[in-house]
Design a protein around this motif. Structure first.
Motif, PDB file in Angstrom:
ATOM      1  N   MET A 113       8.992  41.394 -26.764  1.00 33.33           N
ATOM      2  CA  MET A 113      10.290  41.789 -27.323  1.00 33.33           C
ATOM      3  C   MET A 113      10.074  42.819 -28.425  1.00 33.33           C
ATOM      4  O   MET A 113       9.166  42.738 -29.217  1.00 33.33           O
ATOM      5  CB  MET A 113      11.007  40.570 -27.911  1.00 33.33           C
ATOM      6  CG  MET A 113      12.293  40.937 -28.601  1.00 33.33           C
ATOM      7  SD  MET A 113      12.965  39.535 -29.489  1.00 33.33           S
ATOM      8  CE  MET A 113      13.368  38.534 -28.092  1.00 33.33           C
ATOM      9  N   SER A 114      10.927  43.827 -28.493  1.00 34.57           N
ATOM     10  CA  SER A 114      10.793  44.858 -29.510  1.00 34.57           C
ATOM     11  C   SER A 114      11.243  44.342 -30.860  1.00 34.57           C
ATOM     12  O   SER A 114      12.015  43.409 -30.989  1.00 34.57           O
ATOM     13  CB  SER A 114      11.634  46.080 -29.126  1.00 34.57           C
ATOM     14  OG  SER A 114      12.998  45.794 -29.269  1.00 34.57           O
ATOM     15  N   TRP A 115      10.740  45.028 -31.940  1.00 36.69           N
ATOM     16  CA  TRP A 115      11.172  44.671 -33.290  1.00 36.69           C
ATOM     17  C   TRP A 115      12.663  44.909 -33.447  1.00 36.69           C
ATOM     18  O   TRP A 115      13.349  44.201 -34.169  1.00 36.69           O
ATOM     19  CB  TRP A 115      10.395  45.485 -34.311  1.00 36.69           C
ATOM     20  CG  TRP A 115       8.967  45.073 -34.405  1.00 36.69           C
ATOM     21  CD1 TRP A 115       7.895  45.684 -33.827  1.00 36.69           C
ATOM     22  CD2 TRP A 115       8.447  43.921 -35.071  1.00 36.69           C
ATOM     23  NE1 TRP A 115       6.748  44.983 -34.100  1.00 36.69           N
ATOM     24  CE2 TRP A 115       7.056  43.910 -34.870  1.00 36.69           C
ATOM     25  CE3 TRP A 115       9.041  42.899 -35.831  1.00 36.69           C
ATOM     26  CZ2 TRP A 115       6.252  42.923 -35.395  1.00 36.69           C
ATOM     27  CZ3 TRP A 115       8.232  41.923 -36.360  1.00 36.69           C
ATOM     28  CH2 TRP A 115       6.848  41.937 -36.137  1.00 36.69           C
ATOM     29  N   ARG A 116      13.209  45.919 -32.748  1.00 32.87           N
ATOM     30  CA  ARG A 116      14.642  46.195 -32.838  1.00 32.87           C
ATOM     31  C   ARG A 116      15.445  44.991 -32.362  1.00 32.87           C
ATOM     32  O   ARG A 116      16.425  44.594 -32.982  1.00 32.87           O
ATOM     33  CB  ARG A 116      14.992  47.416 -31.967  1.00 32.87           C
ATOM     34  CG  ARG A 116      16.481  47.747 -31.999  1.00 32.87           C
ATOM     35  CD  ARG A 116      16.777  48.896 -31.043  1.00 32.87           C
ATOM     36  NE  ARG A 116      16.512  48.515 -29.669  1.00 32.87           N
ATOM     37  CZ  ARG A 116      17.364  47.820 -28.927  1.00 32.87           C
ATOM     38  NH1 ARG A 116      18.497  47.396 -29.427  1.00 32.87           N
ATOM     39  NH2 ARG A 116      17.068  47.526 -27.673  1.00 32.87           N
ATOM     40  N   ILE A 117      15.008  44.395 -31.262  1.00 35.49           N
ATOM     41  CA  ILE A 117      15.731  43.243 -30.726  1.00 35.49           C
ATOM     42  C   ILE A 117      15.657  42.079 -31.689  1.00 35.49           C
ATOM     43  O   ILE A 117      16.628  41.367 -31.919  1.00 35.49           O
ATOM     44  CB  ILE A 117      15.167  42.852 -29.347  1.00 35.49           C
ATOM     45  CG1 ILE A 117      15.499  43.940 -28.328  1.00 35.49           C
ATOM     46  CG2 ILE A 117      15.731  41.523 -28.884  1.00 35.49           C
ATOM     47  CD1 ILE A 117      14.868  43.730 -26.980  1.00 35.49           C
ATOM     48  N   ILE A 118      14.471  41.880 -32.311  1.00 35.18           N
ATOM     49  CA  ILE A 118      14.336  40.785 -33.265  1.00 35.18           C
ATOM     50  C   ILE A 118      15.296  40.976 -34.431  1.00 35.18           C
ATOM     51  O   ILE A 118      15.955  40.045 -34.885  1.00 35.18           O
ATOM     52  CB  ILE A 118      12.888  40.691 -33.775  1.00 35.18           C
ATOM     53  CG1 ILE A 118      11.968  40.240 -32.641  1.00 35.18           C
ATOM     54  CG2 ILE A 118      12.784  39.704 -34.943  1.00 35.18           C
ATOM     55  CD1 ILE A 118      10.507  40.254 -33.001  1.00 35.18           C
ATOM     56  N   MET A 125       6.780  38.429 -37.299  1.00 37.16           N
ATOM     57  CA  MET A 125       5.461  38.985 -37.607  1.00 37.16           C
ATOM     58  C   MET A 125       4.698  39.191 -36.310  1.00 37.16           C
ATOM     59  O   MET A 125       4.996  38.535 -35.305  1.00 37.16           O
ATOM     60  CB  MET A 125       4.681  38.049 -38.542  1.00 37.16           C
ATOM     61  CG  MET A 125       4.430  36.666 -37.980  1.00 37.16           C
ATOM     62  SD  MET A 125       3.564  35.559 -39.145  1.00 37.16           S
ATOM     63  CE  MET A 125       4.767  35.417 -40.474  1.00 37.16           C
ATOM     64  N   PRO A 126       3.726  40.095 -36.294  1.00 35.88           N
ATOM     65  CA  PRO A 126       2.960  40.326 -35.065  1.00 35.88           C
ATOM     66  C   PRO A 126       2.177  39.083 -34.652  1.00 35.88           C
ATOM     67  O   PRO A 126       1.719  38.309 -35.510  1.00 35.88           O
ATOM     68  CB  PRO A 126       2.009  41.463 -35.450  1.00 35.88           C
ATOM     69  CG  PRO A 126       2.613  42.092 -36.657  1.00 35.88           C
ATOM     70  CD  PRO A 126       3.323  41.005 -37.387  1.00 35.88           C
ATOM     71  N   GLU A 127       2.014  38.899 -33.357  1.00 33.08           N
ATOM     72  CA  GLU A 127       1.174  37.804 -32.883  1.00 33.08           C
ATOM     73  C   GLU A 127      -0.242  37.986 -33.415  1.00 33.08           C
ATOM     74  O   GLU A 127      -0.760  39.098 -33.480  1.00 33.08           O
ATOM     75  CB  GLU A 127       1.153  37.774 -31.352  1.00 33.08           C
ATOM     76  CG  GLU A 127       2.458  37.330 -30.721  1.00 33.08           C
ATOM     77  CD  GLU A 127       2.329  37.134 -29.228  1.00 33.08           C
ATOM     78  OE1 GLU A 127       1.540  36.251 -28.815  1.00 33.08           O
ATOM     79  OE2 GLU A 127       3.003  37.853 -28.473  1.00 33.08           O
ATOM     80  N   GLY A 128      -0.861  36.882 -33.784  1.00 35.27           N
ATOM     81  CA  GLY A 128      -2.221  36.926 -34.301  1.00 35.27           C
ATOM     82  C   GLY A 128      -2.311  36.984 -35.807  1.00 35.27           C
ATOM     83  O   GLY A 128      -3.423  36.991 -36.353  1.00 35.27           O
ATOM     84  N   GLY A 176       2.251  33.162 -33.209  1.00 39.20           N
ATOM     85  CA  GLY A 176       2.394  33.429 -31.786  1.00 39.20           C
ATOM     86  C   GLY A 176       3.844  33.571 -31.378  1.00 39.20           C
ATOM     87  O   GLY A 176       4.715  33.893 -32.180  1.00 39.20           O
ATOM     88  N   ASN A 177       4.074  33.290 -30.093  1.00 38.29           N
ATOM     89  CA  ASN A 177       5.413  33.416 -29.515  1.00 38.29           C
ATOM     90  C   ASN A 177       5.601  32.315 -28.473  1.00 38.29           C
ATOM     91  O   ASN A 177       6.119  32.554 -27.393  1.00 38.29           O
ATOM     92  CB  ASN A 177       5.573  34.811 -28.900  1.00 38.29           C
ATOM     93  CG  ASN A 177       6.983  35.101 -28.437  1.00 38.29           C
ATOM     94  OD1 ASN A 177       7.944  34.517 -28.944  1.00 38.29           O
ATOM     95  ND2 ASN A 177       7.113  35.989 -27.464  1.00 38.29           N
ATOM     96  N   THR A 178       5.133  31.111 -28.801  1.00 32.94           N
ATOM     97  CA  THR A 178       5.172  30.000 -27.851  1.00 32.94           C
ATOM     98  C   THR A 178       6.377  29.105 -28.113  1.00 32.94           C
ATOM     99  O   THR A 178       6.928  29.076 -29.205  1.00 32.94           O
ATOM    100  CB  THR A 178       3.890  29.163 -27.942  1.00 32.94           C
ATOM    101  OG1 THR A 178       3.715  28.680 -29.286  1.00 32.94           O
ATOM    102  CG2 THR A 178       2.669  29.992 -27.561  1.00 32.94           C
ATOM    103  N   GLY A 179       6.761  28.362 -27.082  1.00 30.61           N
ATOM    104  CA  GLY A 179       7.890  27.453 -27.214  1.00 30.61           C
ATOM    105  C   GLY A 179       9.208  28.176 -27.107  1.00 30.61           C
ATOM    106  O   GLY A 179       9.327  29.228 -26.470  1.00 30.61           O
ATOM    107  N   THR A 225      12.326  33.595 -29.413  1.00 30.47           N
ATOM    108  CA  THR A 225      12.862  34.854 -28.884  1.00 30.47           C
ATOM    109  C   THR A 225      11.940  36.030 -29.140  1.00 30.47           C
ATOM    110  O   THR A 225      12.215  37.142 -28.686  1.00 30.47           O
ATOM    111  CB  THR A 225      14.223  35.161 -29.523  1.00 30.47           C
ATOM    112  OG1 THR A 225      14.055  35.232 -30.941  1.00 30.47           O
ATOM    113  CG2 THR A 225      15.245  34.089 -29.180  1.00 30.47           C
ATOM    114  N   GLY A 226      10.880  35.842 -29.889  1.00 29.81           N
ATOM    115  CA  GLY A 226       9.956  36.917 -30.197  1.00 29.81           C
ATOM    116  C   GLY A 226       8.890  36.407 -31.143  1.00 29.81           C
ATOM    117  O   GLY A 226       8.995  35.306 -31.686  1.00 29.81           O
ATOM    118  N   PRO A 227       7.833  37.181 -31.361  1.00 36.23           N
ATOM    119  CA  PRO A 227       6.743  36.728 -32.226  1.00 36.23           C
ATOM    120  C   PRO A 227       7.240  36.422 -33.641  1.00 36.23           C
ATOM    121  O   PRO A 227       7.815  37.293 -34.305  1.00 36.23           O
ATOM    122  CB  PRO A 227       5.781  37.918 -32.227  1.00 36.23           C
ATOM    123  CG  PRO A 227       6.110  38.691 -30.991  1.00 36.23           C
ATOM    124  CD  PRO A 227       7.581  38.521 -30.795  1.00 36.23           C
TER     125      PRO A 227
END
Length: 298
Positions: free
Chosen positions: A1-6, A183-186, A254-257, A260-262
């Protein structure tokens, strides 16, 4: 998902009404995913369920031990945290020793207790009763101490996309005062407060079968619990039963569960009496600033 969408989702969260907001998910011909509060042909409702699902039934157990004199009911707690329990017996027939009222107890970590011993009134007939055990993690007798939480990550600055009482998904008792930080994954996730690691999940991929995704739950000395959700699969670096200090590396974001995004979903909870609920808390500094201990490192 893009940062814009978040960020767009963040605006939905802030602008939503007193009831839960309905979000619709679109995927166009190019595979671009868009979320909107407006229904349209081909859109599907994006549903959030409770973010925190912890299966404790296999770690808090009611055991029945039969013997010559009757039956003894015990409760065993295999968790690294106290558990608030209530045992109620209904439909009692031909039994001596059955309590008239529910039995309440706070069972310490890694322990067991005998709650009742029943004997048949008429030994020639069987005992009859239906036990019901309720339990919740934590000790409701403890009261939270004042504490300002350092930001639980390294790096940034990042943005708060949903805060306390967010109507998109922060409207259940367990998550009412939670914070979502994109925040970015990782991104390294660190303990905002020291304590005992009491529950982890580390093997979930993608949405999986648990809305919380991978998570770490830390019990603090005042009975409150910090919970870090939606962590990267395989990144959890602590174990249940481990004592950690503030600033200790827990996992990677991460982006689990049900995500909608990281992002990191951080919440502070306590047992309010056979129920675990979120409570208000304050970060020690604005979310969109760089934590003092967050510069560099893993």
């Amino acid at each position: 998902m893009s940062w814009r969408i978040i960020l767009v989702l963040g605006s939905f969260w802030l602008a939503s009404s007193a009831s839960a907001l309905t979000i619709y998910k679109y995927t166009d011909a190019n595979g671009v995913v868009t979320y909107s509060d407006q229904a349209a042909p081909g859109a599907r409702v994006f549903t959030f369920s409770d973010r925190m699902v912890e299966k404790l039934d296999n770690q808090v157990k009611l055991e029945t031990r039969k013997h010559a004199a009757g039956e003894t009911l015990l409760v065993r707690n295999d968790l690294f945290a106290p558990v608030d329990i209530e045992l109620k017996l209904t439909g009692v027939q031909n039994a001596v020793g059955a309590p008239d009222k529910p039995i309440r107890w706070v069972l310490p970590p890694r322990s067991q207790i005998r709650l009742a011993t029943l004997a048949p009134l008429d030994p020639s007939k069987p005992l009859k009763y239906t036990p019901k055990l309720r339990h919740a993690l934590g000790d409701p007798r403890l009261l939270p101490k004042p504490y300002r939480y350092p930001l639980p990550w390294r790096g940034g600055p990042f943005r708060l996309t949903q805060g306390a009482n967010g109507k998109y998904s922060h409207f259940t008792p367990k998550g009412r005062y939670a914070a979502d930080i994109a925040m970015p994954e990782g991104t390294p996730i660190v303990a905002a407060r020291g304590g005992m690691v009491v529950k982890i999940e580390n093997a979930q991929s993608g949405r999986g079968n648990n809305p919380a995704g991978n998570f770490v739950r830390v019990l603090h000395d005042d009975g409150t619990m910090g919970v870090y959700l939606h962590l990267m699969k395989g990144s959890v670096s602590v174990r249940e039963g481990q004592h950690i200090e503030a600033g200790s590396l827990l996992a990677r974001s991460g982006n689990t569960g049900n995500s909608t995004g990281p992002h990191l979903h951080f919440v502070v909870q306590r047992n309010v009496g056979l129920a675990v609920e979120s409570i208000p808390f304050d970060f020690a500094q604005p979310v969109n600033s760089l934590p003092n201990f967050a510069v560099g490192g893993d």
